[in-house]
Design an enzyme around this catalytic site. Structure first.
Site, PDB file in Angstrom:
ATOM      1  N   ASP A  84       1.249  -4.830  -2.812  1.00  0.00           N
ATOM      2  CA  ASP A  84       1.994  -3.906  -3.675  1.00  0.00           C
ATOM      3  C   ASP A  84       3.428  -3.757  -3.182  1.00  0.00           C
ATOM      4  O   ASP A  84       3.655  -3.529  -1.991  1.00  0.00           O
ATOM      5  CB  ASP A  84       1.321  -2.524  -3.655  1.00  0.00           C
ATOM      6  CG  ASP A  84      -0.160  -2.597  -3.975  1.00  0.00           C
ATOM      7  OD1 ASP A  84      -0.498  -2.724  -5.160  1.00  0.00           O
ATOM      8  OD2 ASP A  84      -0.986  -2.546  -3.039  1.00  0.00           O
ATOM      9  N   ASP A 137       1.237  -6.550  -7.196  1.00  0.00           N
ATOM     10  CA  ASP A 137       1.737  -5.499  -8.089  1.00  0.00           C
ATOM     11  C   ASP A 137       3.195  -5.228  -7.750  1.00  0.00           C
ATOM     12  O   ASP A 137       3.523  -4.944  -6.594  1.00  0.00           O
ATOM     13  CB  ASP A 137       0.942  -4.191  -7.891  1.00  0.00           C
ATOM     14  CG  ASP A 137      -0.422  -4.244  -8.561  1.00  0.00           C
ATOM     15  OD1 ASP A 137      -0.583  -5.041  -9.514  1.00  0.00           O
ATOM     16  OD2 ASP A 137      -1.318  -3.506  -8.129  1.00  0.00           O
ATOM     17  N   ASP A 193      -4.864  -6.941  -2.820  1.00  0.00           N
ATOM     18  CA  ASP A 193      -3.626  -7.378  -3.462  1.00  0.00           C
ATOM     19  C   ASP A 193      -2.462  -7.003  -2.568  1.00  0.00           C
ATOM     20  O   ASP A 193      -2.663  -6.506  -1.453  1.00  0.00           O
ATOM     21  CB  ASP A 193      -3.487  -6.715  -4.849  1.00  0.00           C
ATOM     22  CG  ASP A 193      -3.210  -5.205  -4.760  1.00  0.00           C
ATOM     23  OD1 ASP A 193      -3.243  -4.643  -3.640  1.00  0.00           O
ATOM     24  OD2 ASP A 193      -2.961  -4.601  -5.807  1.00  0.00           O
TER      25      ASP A 193
END
Ligand code: CTP
Ligand code: MN
Ligand code: MN
Length: 522
Positions: A331, A446, A329
């Site tokens: 962040d 995120d 992902d």
């Protein structure tokens, strides 16, 4: 087992009440411990009083604050063996081991005299690998430098696999033990060839050593290979690989006969919003995100945030900040130099992104952190309480196609098998990212918003790695009687919060050498 001693934080610029009998300390930075063995209690007490009267810090108990260990009629090896039995304290590699002559000369001079070879107690290195750097003998990962690429992936990959397997069985302690064992091997400057290479290293438990021995002797470990190929392990890996699915859910599904994301999709399982989105975009989300894609997302986030709150600052955190080339992902940490301006930012940013059609999924949790004057309400946990958003971005082709040789914007990406093979050098395996033929790729992002006053803590807490974070909190709690979170650092002895604006200050509060992000890959 020797019980852990109660540790005092030894102030470097003032007196230490019990240890120094309220005498002022003339030589901060030097904390002397006199070994009673063979010296005797009364001579030790006499020498301690003498030293304190002359302004030296003489510690009553052994602790990790000690810098100089002084012994009389003991060999270096005897002192070293004794130090080794003092769990949780400085090891022989971290302190000066000195003969009483250094002490008496310093007393006569009224100041610590230069340490000469004749003052040093000799320690035989027969048991220790000559290539072992002192740093590798430190017991907490946050005391060591762990680069991304290292020389022992043939050992760390199997240990990390056993850690994952223990995690699936909810054996947290066992999982962490394997992770710590793998982490120590990642710090070594060379590949391990023989068991003797491991002598002097901490964190290697009996089970990990057995696995390592088998791999060194036979090239692989039966336990690891059996686990790797077991139906349960493979299913748990596949099921927890779905965004929104944790170990508990995966385990229940496994017991109900489900083995893969497609089994789940075909089943009648009730899924929450996150799991539905995870399943729907599973193919994209199971591919790695490249640094180029991360930067493209960064530009989008930057545009969105500046639109809502000019002057806000956006920082890439997580694995990419540690230097990883790909991630599962992306962040980001968002803050604003004027405290309070950041409040309520997340819903507005998300709304802006949604209006642009850039989000496939979002789940916001609001800030619930409040500082109590009596310190943190509960032991620091890995979950923080910032305003944050778990999301899936819709990243269009023009931004995630990367090399100039690739098709021009708007065209379909080549099929996965046409992609370059993955990097074969050591370190974490990072398969190349691939893009779908739809013209866009789903990417997990995120977003975290932190008040400016907590930014240093949030940055440290969101940079990882997860084990590094865990070790930082363990170090803080056990060695310093402090509670560290992504919001604050609280000193339980002094009963006060320790302020910091940078990561460097936090390491310094914790009595740790600063470790830059690229060496936090524990
Ligand atoms: N983190 C956290 N709370 C969560 C999830 C993550 O504080 N609920 C922190 C972790 O401690 C970690 C950082 O966020 O330090 C990044 O987590 P994650 O994205 O899961 O891992 P990465 O190290 O970025 O690895 P990857 O490249 O696979 O994303
Ligand atoms: Mn990440
Ligand atoms: Mn993350």
């Amino acid at each position: 087992m020797v019980p852990l001693k109660r540790r005092k934080v030894v102030p470097t610029h003032s007196t230490t009440e019990n240890d120094n009998n309220n005498q002022p300390t003339k030589f901060p930075g030097i904390v002397i411990f006199l070994v009673e063995r063979k010296m005797g209690a009364s001579r030790r007490a006499f020498l301690s009083r003498l030293g304190r009267n002359k302004g030296f810090q003489i510690a009553e108990k052994y602790s990790e604050a000690i810098t100089h260990v002084v012994a009389e009629n003991n060999s270096g090896d005897e002192v070293k063996a004794w130090l080794g039995s003092q769990a949780g304290c400085s090891s022989a590699e971290e302190v000066y081991l000195l003969d009483i002559s250094w002490y008496t000369e310093s007393m006569a001079a009224g100041t610590p005299v230069d340490i000469l070879d004749r003052h040093k107690l000799e320690v035989s290195h027969a048991h220790q690998s000559p290539t072992l750097p002192a740093a590798a003998t430190k017991r907490y990962a946050c005391q060591r430098r762990t680069p991304l690429k290292h020389h022992n992936i043939f050992l760390t990959e199997p240990l990390d696999l056993l850690a994952a397997s223990a995690d699936f069985a909810e054996h947290e302690g066992r999982s962490v033990a394997f992770l710590r064992a793998a982490a120590i091997l990642k710090t070594l400057p060379k590949a391990v060839r023989r068991m003797e290479d491991l002598q002097g290293l901490p964190c290697l438990g009996e089970h990990s050593l057995r696995v390592i021995k088998e791999i060194l002797e036979y090239g692989s470990s039966q336990e690891v290979e059996a686990t790797r190929h077991s139906e349960q392990f493979q299913a748990m890996q596949a099921l927890t690989g779905i965004f929104g699915v944790g170990v508990r859910t995966a385990d229940r599904w496994f017991r109900e006969g489900l083995r893969s994301p497609s089994d789940v999709a075909k089943s009648e399982q009730r899924l929450n919003d996150t799991q539905q989105a995870g399943l729907m975009h599973h193919e994209d989300l199971s591919q790695r995100v490249s640094r180029v894609e991360a930067d493209a997302i960064g530009q989008i986030v930057e545009r969105a945030v500046q639109e809502i709150l000019p002057g806000a600052q956006i920082t890439l955190t997580g694995g990419f900040r540690r230097g990883k080339e790909t991630g599962h992902d992306v962040d980001f940490l968002i803050t604003h130099p004027e405290e309070g301006k950041e409040e309520g930012l997340m819903p507005k940013v998300v709304q802006w992104l949604e209006a642009q059609g850039l989000l496939l999924f979002q789940k916001i949790t609001m800030n619930s952190y409040l500082e109590c004057k009596d310190g943190p309400a509960r032991p620091s946990s890995s979950m923080d309480r910032f305003e944050r958003c778990f999301s899936i971005f819709k990243l269009h082709n023009k931004t995630h196609s990367q090399s100039p040789s690739q098709a021009p914007r708007g065209t379909v990406c080549p099929p996965p098998h046409a992609q370059a093979p993955c990097d074969a050098t050591g370190g974490e395996k990072e398969p190349q990212p691939q893009c779908s033929s739809s013209g866009w790729k789903a990417v997990r992002v995120d977003l975290v918003v932190s008040p400016y006053s907590q930014f240093g803590f949030a940055l440290l807490g969101w940079t990882g790695s997860k084990l590094f974070e865990r070790e930082l909190r363990r170090w803080a709690g056990r060695e310093k009687k402090m509670s560290l979170s992504s919001h604050a650092l609280y000193d339980l002895n002094q009963r006060c919060y320790l302020r910091a604006t940078t990561e460097e200050e936090i390491f310094s509060h914790l009595g740790l050498e600063y470790i830059p992000p690229c060496e936090r890959n524990a």
